[in-house]
Motif scaffolding. Structure first.
Motif, short mmCIF file in Angstrom:
data_model
loop_
_atom_site.label_atom_id
_atom_site.label_comp_id
_atom_site.label_asym_id
_atom_site.label_seq_id
_atom_site.Cartn_x
_atom_site.Cartn_y
_atom_site.Cartn_z
N SER A 184 29.16 63.67 45.19
CA SER A 184 28.82 64.76 44.27
C SER A 184 29.99 65.10 43.36
CB SER A 184 28.41 66.01 45.05
OG SER A 184 27.28 65.74 45.83
N LEU A 198 22.07 68.24 39.27
CA LEU A 198 23.01 68.32 40.39
C LEU A 198 22.47 69.33 41.38
CD1 LEU A 198 26.25 68.17 38.26
CD2 LEU A 198 25.08 66.29 39.37
N GLU A 199 23.35 70.05 42.06
CA GLU A 199 22.84 71.01 43.04
C GLU A 199 22.01 72.07 42.35
OE1 GLU A 199 26.66 72.17 43.81
OE2 GLU A 199 27.11 70.44 45.08
N ASP A 231 21.73 63.93 41.53
CA ASP A 231 22.24 64.07 42.89
C ASP A 231 21.04 64.29 43.81
OD1 ASP A 231 23.92 64.31 45.07
OD2 ASP A 231 25.33 65.65 44.06
#
Ligand SMILES: Nc1ncnc2c1ncn2[C@@H]1O[C@H](COP(=O)(O)OP(=O)(O)OP(=O)(O)O)[C@@H](O)[C@H]1O
Ligand SMILES: [Mg+2]
Length: 421
Positions: free
Chosen positions: A80, A107-108, A185
């Motif tokens: 990440s 991403l997150e 991700d």
């Protein structure tokens, strides 16, 4: 080369870890350890130390236009961190990246969208960040909404979305707004199985249109299916890069070679070392060493430890916790709960065994952590001590398997008619 779209050169990222302060990455067991320690070491609890930690260390590789690259590796390997640097959310400490093309990243949960704005507003915001004008975004709008299946909630602020809805919309936006490079991700793990399949299909389409995809996942089947090339990362470094099938098999072997895991050299542990786990072996009930457990077969986990010579070991409490490949805690074995604490351990004994009848996990790779206290004090705690490979087996003695996507855990049950019939 002319068609290289991402060039990563000697990239490193360090974080300063301040010990004895609230850390972002603390788990429940970490908190318990800290609490326990602060009770026992209340006098010296004020010495704060700062440690430099390299989350990425001298990473270099190139990605060519249209390639689908999978990035794999254990928890904390730096995957990440690498994606965040490529998405310019985090700056590198050393080295550089050169990117030729517009990047959209997923991403997150929490990055990319503005929580106060509605789904509709966020679509336009993201499009304009990617350099598209209003007409271009408008053209894509219906497709995005259809893909995300959140039409009813388009005018709701995204902070009210469930994490699944959020990821649906975020993925739809990232994939449809025509980025030249798509970075994803493993947030997809939040979605249900059908949505995950849809996303994998979309990523394939995107790269079919000549665009480049970088994808981090712990789901080896998804990586194998989507990516022609994979990068295996280990402790911040690139361990192997190449054809995804070969890289995945090296990664899985590397993990299961840990079947006889030597832990003596691990320094990332806490405790007073009254005992110190030194190795773990998987065995069958006849004592044969195994490379993997099998669902439904009796299993023995053998834990060896070092101990202080001549010192008695009293009240040995041990816990073993299992996580799945997404870092979800699956279960936890603990001799306190079963009233099996060892009151004392013979002087010449340096191992304990955990007998697990009919191993109840489905096939997959599981990470385990080890924890021990001696006489109430933390002796050794090793987070992510190793991994256990579980192979499919005939748990129900019917020759039939629980289908994939139906959970990780197998247990005994019987279907019956009530006794009155
Ligand atoms: N902001 C931060 N401050 C301190 N350490 C950090 C920070 N972000 C990441 N780290 C550390 O850097 C290391 C790499 O983290 P990263 O999130 O890149 O791992 P990962 O490979 O994505 O792991 P996972 O598979 O669990 O998602 C970890 O040890 C993590 O604790
Ligand atoms: Mg990660």
């Amino acid at each position: 080369m002319s068609n290289t779209v991402i060039k990563i050169e000697n990239l490193s990222k360090s974080y300063l870890l301040k010990h004895q302060q609230t850390e972002r990455y603390s788990t429940l067991s970490e908190t318990l350890v800290k609490k326990t320690r602060s009770v026992f070491n209340s006098k010296n609890s004020s010495n704060k130390t700062v440690e430099e930690f390299w989350a990425l260390n001298d990473v270099s590789f190139d990605v060519k236009q249209g390639e689908r690259v999978g990035i794999i590796g254990r928890n904390g390997a730096g995957k990440s961190t690498l994606l965040k640097i490529l998405s310019r959310i985090v700056a590198p400490t050393k080295g550089r990246i050169t990117i030729d093309g517009r990047v959209a990243s997923l991403l997150e949960v929490g990055t990319g969208f503005h929580p106060e704005l509605s789904g509709r507003e966020n679509i336009f915001l993201n499009g304009s960040i990617l350099g598209m004008n209003k007409q271009e975004i408008q053209r894509k709008f219906d497709e995005i909404v259809a893909f995300s299946e959140v039409e009813r909630f388009l005018d709701t602020p995204v902070k009210r979305y469930s994490s699944g809805m959020y990821v649906r919309l975020a993925f739809a936006v990232a994939a449809h707004l025509e980025p030249e490079i798509l970075i994803v991700d493993e947030v997809l793990a939040v979605g249900d199985a059908e949505f995950q399949r849809k996303c994998l299909g979309k990523m394939k389409d995107v790269s079919g249109e000549g665009r480049t995809v970088l994808f981090v996942s712990h789901n080896m089947a998804a990586i194998q299916n989507l990516c022609d090339k994979a990068v295996y990362m280990k402790r911040g470094e690139v361990q192997m890069i190449g054809d995804s099938e070969k890289v995945i098999s090296t990664y899985l072997k590397g993990s299961s070679a840990n079947a006889e895991m030597n832990l003596a050299d691990r320094n990332d542990r806490s405790g007073n070392s009254a005992i110190r786990f030194s190795s773990v072996e998987l065995k069958d009930t006849s004592g044969n060493i195994l490379a993997a457990f099998q669902s439904g077969k009796d299993a023995v986990l053998n834990l060896k430890f070092d101990r202080i010579k001549g010192k008695e070991i009293k009240n040995l409490h041990i816990a073993v916790a299992f996580d799945d490949e997404f870092g979800q805690r699956i279960s936890h074995m603990n001799n306190e709960i079963t009233n099996e604490i060892f009151n004392s351990i013979p002087d010449d004994c340096n191992e304990v065994e955990v007998h697990i009848p009919r191993f109840p996990f489905k096939h997959g790779l599981y990470t385990f952590s080890l924890y021990a206290t001696v006489n109430g004090e933390l002796a050794d705690w090793l987070n992510e001590a190793g991994t256990i490979d579980v192979e499919s087996g005939d748990f129900y003695n019917t020759g039939k398997q629980l289908p994939d996507g139906q959970g990780k855990f197998l247990f005994q049950y019987n279907f019956k008619l009530p006794s009155k019939f």
